[in-house]
Design a protein around this motif. Structure first.
Motif, PDB file in Angstrom:
ATOM      1  N   LEU A 165       0.833  -1.199   0.000  1.00  0.00           N
ATOM      2  CA  LEU A 165       0.000   0.000   0.000  1.00  0.00           C
ATOM      3  C   LEU A 165       0.870   1.252   0.000  1.00  0.00           C
ATOM      4  O   LEU A 165       1.689   1.441   0.895  1.00  0.00           O
ATOM      5  N   GLN A 166       0.704   2.077  -1.007  1.00  0.00           N
ATOM      6  CA  GLN A 166       1.417   3.346  -1.097  1.00  0.00           C
ATOM      7  C   GLN A 166       0.575   4.434  -0.448  1.00  0.00           C
ATOM      8  O   GLN A 166      -0.468   4.815  -0.963  1.00  0.00           O
ATOM      9  N   PHE A 167       1.031   4.931   0.692  1.00  0.00           N
ATOM     10  CA  PHE A 167       0.277   5.949   1.407  1.00  0.00           C
ATOM     11  C   PHE A 167       0.471   7.312   0.752  1.00  0.00           C
ATOM     12  O   PHE A 167       1.601   7.721   0.484  1.00  0.00           O
ATOM     13  N   PRO A 168      -0.607   8.065   0.529  1.00  0.00           N
ATOM     14  CA  PRO A 168      -0.462   9.452   0.060  1.00  0.00           C
ATOM     15  C   PRO A 168       0.339  10.246   1.092  1.00  0.00           C
ATOM     16  O   PRO A 168       0.230  10.002   2.303  1.00  0.00           O
ATOM     17  N   LEU A 169       1.144  11.180   0.631  1.00  0.00           N
ATOM     18  CA  LEU A 169       2.020  11.950   1.516  1.00  0.00           C
ATOM     19  C   LEU A 169       1.272  12.630   2.667  1.00  0.00           C
ATOM     20  O   LEU A 169       1.750  12.595   3.810  1.00  0.00           O
ATOM     21  N   PRO A 170       0.091  13.232   2.427  1.00  0.00           N
ATOM     22  CA  PRO A 170      -0.623  13.857   3.557  1.00  0.00           C
ATOM     23  C   PRO A 170      -0.974  12.858   4.648  1.00  0.00           C
ATOM     24  O   PRO A 170      -0.974  13.207   5.834  1.00  0.00           O
ATOM     25  N   LEU A 171      -1.262  11.614   4.276  1.00  0.00           N
ATOM     26  CA  LEU A 171      -1.591  10.601   5.278  1.00  0.00           C
ATOM     27  C   LEU A 171      -0.334  10.106   5.993  1.00  0.00           C
ATOM     28  O   LEU A 171      -0.389   9.728   7.170  1.00  0.00           O
ATOM     29  N   LYS A 172       0.820  10.096   5.303  1.00  0.00           N
ATOM     30  CA  LYS A 172       2.078   9.764   5.972  1.00  0.00           C
ATOM     31  C   LYS A 172       2.359  10.791   7.064  1.00  0.00           C
ATOM     32  O   LYS A 172       2.752  10.450   8.181  1.00  0.00           O
ATOM     33  N   LYS A 173       2.153  12.056   6.719  1.00  0.00           N
ATOM     34  CA  LYS A 173       2.367  13.132   7.698  1.00  0.00           C
ATOM     35  C   LYS A 173       1.376  12.989   8.850  1.00  0.00           C
ATOM     36  O   LYS A 173       1.722  13.236  10.014  1.00  0.00           O
ATOM     37  N   GLN A 174       0.155  12.588   8.530  1.00  0.00           N
ATOM     38  CA  GLN A 174      -0.856  12.385   9.556  1.00  0.00           C
ATOM     39  C   GLN A 174      -0.395  11.325  10.564  1.00  0.00           C
ATOM     40  O   GLN A 174      -0.562  11.475  11.781  1.00  0.00           O
ATOM     41  N   LEU A 175       0.207  10.249  10.070  1.00  0.00           N
ATOM     42  CA  LEU A 175       0.704   9.186  10.938  1.00  0.00           C
ATOM     43  C   LEU A 175       1.824   9.680  11.853  1.00  0.00           C
ATOM     44  O   LEU A 175       1.864   9.349  13.043  1.00  0.00           O
ATOM     45  N   VAL A 176       2.733  10.479  11.295  1.00  0.00           N
ATOM     46  CA  VAL A 176       3.850  11.010  12.092  1.00  0.00           C
ATOM     47  C   VAL A 176       3.334  11.970  13.157  1.00  0.00           C
ATOM     48  O   VAL A 176       3.746  11.912  14.326  1.00  0.00           O
ATOM     49  N   ASP A 177       2.400  12.847  12.769  1.00  0.00           N
ATOM     50  CA  ASP A 177       1.835  13.795  13.731  1.00  0.00           C
ATOM     51  C   ASP A 177       1.096  13.053  14.841  1.00  0.00           C
ATOM     52  O   ASP A 177       1.177  13.424  16.015  1.00  0.00           O
ATOM     53  N   ASP A 178       0.368  12.012  14.461  1.00  0.00           N
ATOM     54  CA  ASP A 178      -0.366  11.186  15.419  1.00  0.00           C
ATOM     55  C   ASP A 178       0.591  10.589  16.448  1.00  0.00           C
ATOM     56  O   ASP A 178       0.353  10.643  17.657  1.00  0.00           O
ATOM     57  N   TRP A 179       1.713  10.045  15.956  1.00  0.00           N
ATOM     58  CA  TRP A 179       2.734   9.458  16.837  1.00  0.00           C
ATOM     59  C   TRP A 179       3.297  10.505  17.791  1.00  0.00           C
ATOM     60  O   TRP A 179       3.465  10.249  18.981  1.00  0.00           O
ATOM     61  N   GLU A 180       3.579  11.694  17.280  1.00  0.00           N
ATOM     62  CA  GLU A 180       4.175  12.736  18.108  1.00  0.00           C
ATOM     63  C   GLU A 180       3.208  13.233  19.182  1.00  0.00           C
ATOM     64  O   GLU A 180       3.595  13.449  20.327  1.00  0.00           O
ATOM     65  N   PHE A 181       1.937  13.410  18.807  1.00  0.00           N
ATOM     66  CA  PHE A 181       0.950  13.886  19.778  1.00  0.00           C
ATOM     67  C   PHE A 181       0.860  12.934  20.967  1.00  0.00           C
ATOM     68  O   PHE A 181       0.845  13.360  22.118  1.00  0.00           O
ATOM     69  N   VAL A 182       0.798  11.638  20.672  1.00  0.00           N
ATOM     70  CA  VAL A 182       0.582  10.658  21.735  1.00  0.00           C
ATOM     71  C   VAL A 182       1.858  10.387  22.525  1.00  0.00           C
ATOM     72  O   VAL A 182       1.881  10.495  23.754  1.00  0.00           O
ATOM     73  N   THR A 183       2.931  10.031  21.828  1.00  0.00           N
ATOM     74  CA  THR A 183       4.129   9.556  22.529  1.00  0.00           C
ATOM     75  C   THR A 183       5.049  10.669  23.016  1.00  0.00           C
ATOM     76  O   THR A 183       5.742  10.503  24.017  1.00  0.00           O
ATOM     77  N   GLN A 184       5.067  11.799  22.319  1.00  0.00           N
ATOM     78  CA  GLN A 184       5.987  12.867  22.689  1.00  0.00           C
ATOM     79  C   GLN A 184       5.326  13.985  23.489  1.00  0.00           C
ATOM     80  O   GLN A 184       5.955  14.589  24.352  1.00  0.00           O
ATOM     81  N   MET A 185       4.049  14.270  23.185  1.00  0.00           N
ATOM     82  CA  MET A 185       3.377  15.398  23.823  1.00  0.00           C
ATOM     83  C   MET A 185       2.371  14.959  24.891  1.00  0.00           C
ATOM     84  O   MET A 185       1.817  15.790  25.600  1.00  0.00           O
ATOM     85  N   GLY A 186       2.154  13.646  25.000  1.00  0.00           N
ATOM     86  CA  GLY A 186       1.260  13.150  26.038  1.00  0.00           C
ATOM     87  C   GLY A 186      -0.193  13.507  25.826  1.00  0.00           C
ATOM     88  O   GLY A 186      -0.947  13.698  26.776  1.00  0.00           O
ATOM     89  N   LYS A 187      -0.612  13.620  24.550  1.00  0.00           N
ATOM     90  CA  LYS A 187      -1.998  13.963  24.227  1.00  0.00           C
ATOM     91  C   LYS A 187      -2.688  12.752  23.611  1.00  0.00           C
ATOM     92  O   LYS A 187      -2.084  11.984  22.867  1.00  0.00           O
ATOM     93  N   LEU A 188      -3.977  12.617  23.898  1.00  0.00           N
ATOM     94  CA  LEU A 188      -4.761  11.520  23.337  1.00  0.00           C
ATOM     95  C   LEU A 188      -5.928  12.062  22.518  1.00  0.00           C
ATOM     96  O   LEU A 188      -6.379  13.180  22.728  1.00  0.00           O
ATOM     97  N   VAL A 189      -6.407  11.230  21.611  1.00  0.00           N
ATOM     98  CA  VAL A 189      -7.614  11.558  20.867  1.00  0.00           C
ATOM     99  C   VAL A 189      -8.799  11.448  21.824  1.00  0.00           C
ATOM    100  O   VAL A 189      -8.918  10.476  22.568  1.00  0.00           O
ATOM    101  N   LYS A 190      -9.661  12.459  21.835  1.00  0.00           N
ATOM    102  CA  LYS A 190     -10.846  12.398  22.688  1.00  0.00           C
ATOM    103  C   LYS A 190     -11.814  11.347  22.157  1.00  0.00           C
ATOM    104  O   LYS A 190     -12.120  11.319  20.968  1.00  0.00           O
ATOM    105  N   LEU A 191     -12.286  10.504  23.055  1.00  0.00           N
ATOM    106  CA  LEU A 191     -13.217   9.440  22.691  1.00  0.00           C
ATOM    107  C   LEU A 191     -14.559   9.665  23.383  1.00  0.00           C
ATOM    108  O   LEU A 191     -14.602  10.213  24.473  1.00  0.00           O
ATOM    109  N   PRO A 192     -15.660   9.224  22.752  1.00  0.00           N
ATOM    110  CA  PRO A 192     -15.717   8.588  21.427  1.00  0.00           C
ATOM    111  C   PRO A 192     -15.512   9.603  20.308  1.00  0.00           C
ATOM    112  O   PRO A 192     -15.874  10.765  20.455  1.00  0.00           O
ATOM    113  N   ARG A 193     -14.960   9.138  19.210  1.00  0.00           N
ATOM    114  CA  ARG A 193     -14.699   9.993  18.052  1.00  0.00           C
ATOM    115  C   ARG A 193     -15.958  10.155  17.206  1.00  0.00           C
ATOM    116  O   ARG A 193     -16.858   9.311  17.222  1.00  0.00           O
TER     117      ARG A 193
END
Length: 326
Positions: A165-193
């Motif tokens: 699967l070739q990920f579109p570049l905007p979605l690759k960036k989305q994955l990196v930002d997601d990783w940084e928010f959770v693991t580096q900044m200690g933020k979680l997605v508010k649930l339920p989404r």
């Protein structure tokens, strides 16, 4: 004599300039490092380029070296690299990265002698050894010495199944930002989404029905499979460690994760799909069709990125402050 002296001085200066240029190419630029700490760069690992972050810098025997962490990947793959392994994170170099991604061919005769392995296998989110929260979505329990054979075997399966699967570049960036928010900044997605994974898959089916003029049974089956994979895979491999307490609070009883989580975690599933489907016995033609349909779902996610993905991670991680002080 004076004329000769001036000529020699000029020649010496010229030689010094040439030496300086050569040293800069080799990473021996005594004037200072080419990259700064905490700078995002593109780093070669094997024949491909990956986004990385410079964590430390040192000058060893008049040569600048950089300790890099590949964003979203296990810290076991952090390493010291020289200048020739790094590129600035520019649009031009990102295009180069995309071109290399399209032509994923292992070159065993690379001049630099770098490892010809593809991207390292990622660790499970709850791997105990990764205390720096650089865990990613995929398992990496085997020793590095064993990874070469394992990755080659997996590449054979992937090339055989054609499920790359070739990920579109905007979605690759989305994955990196997601990783940084959770693991580096200690933020979680508010649930339920909202929308949930269930909502998104239903919207996609409606989108296909409108486009095709009818409800396509093959798409309906694939979406049903995606929902099933998501519900099973989320607690096992799609969560970072800091998200586990939240999962325990939000998903209880007969509640399905696909009715609680949203696009952020659905995108993580797509990272895992080639591995999850590697053992599925399917005809090549069927796998080709499946890949096209999955890529179409990714395009749908990209097209609706602003609507489907959260713009801010507000939920606080329990124990995030404790992690920072350790």
């Amino acid at each position: 004599m004076g004329s000769s002296s001036n000529t020699n001085t000029s020649g010496g200066a010229s030689d010094k300039e040439e030496k300086k240029k050569e040293d800069k190419i080799k990473g021996k630029d005594s004037s200072g490092p080419s990259f700064k700490e905490n700078e995002r760069v593109l780093a070669y690992h094997g024949p491909l380029l990956y986004e990385a972050k410079v964590q430390r810098i040192e000058n060893h025997e008049d040569e600048w070296r950089y300790f890099v962490h590949y964003l979203g990947w296990n810290k076991n793959w952090d390493e010291w690299v020289a200048n020739d392994r790094l590129l600035e994170l520019t649009e031009e170099n990102v295009r180069k990265q995309q071109e290399l991604d399209k032509n994923q061919v292992v070159d065993k005769t690379m001049k630099s002698g770098r490892s010809t392995q593809h991207k390292p296998k990622v660790s499970n989110a709850d791997a105990k050894a990764d205390k720096d929260d650089t865990k990613s979505l995929m398992k990496g329990k085997k020793r590095k010495s064993q990874l070469g054979t394992e990755i080659q075997d997996k590449e054979k399966r992937s090339s055989h199944s054609l499920l790359v699967l070739q990920f579109p570049l905007p979605l690759k960036k989305q994955l990196v930002d997601d990783w940084e928010f959770v693991t580096q900044m200690g933020k979680l997605v508010k649930l339920p989404r909202s929308p949930t994974v269930d909502d998104i898959l239903k919207k996609y089916l409606e989108h296909r029905a409108k486009k095709d003029g009818k409800i396509n049974d093959s798409y309906a089956e694939i979406l049903k499979g995606l929902r099933c994979y998501f519900d099973k895979a989320l607690p096992a491999m799609l969560l970072y460690k800091k998200e586990r307490d939240q999962y325990a609070e939000e998903v209880k009883g007969d509640v399905s994760p696909s009715t609680v989580y949203g696009a952020e975690h659905l995108l993580r599933l797509f990272v895992k799909l080639p591995e999850l489907l590697a053992s599925v016995n399917m005809e090549e033609d069927a796998l080709n069709k499946l890949q096209l349909k999955l890529l179409d779902v990714l395009k749908f996610l990209q097209k609706n990125q602003i609507t489907f993905f959260t713009s801010a991670y507000d939920g606080s991680c329990k124990g995030a402050d404790e992690d920072k002080t350790k």
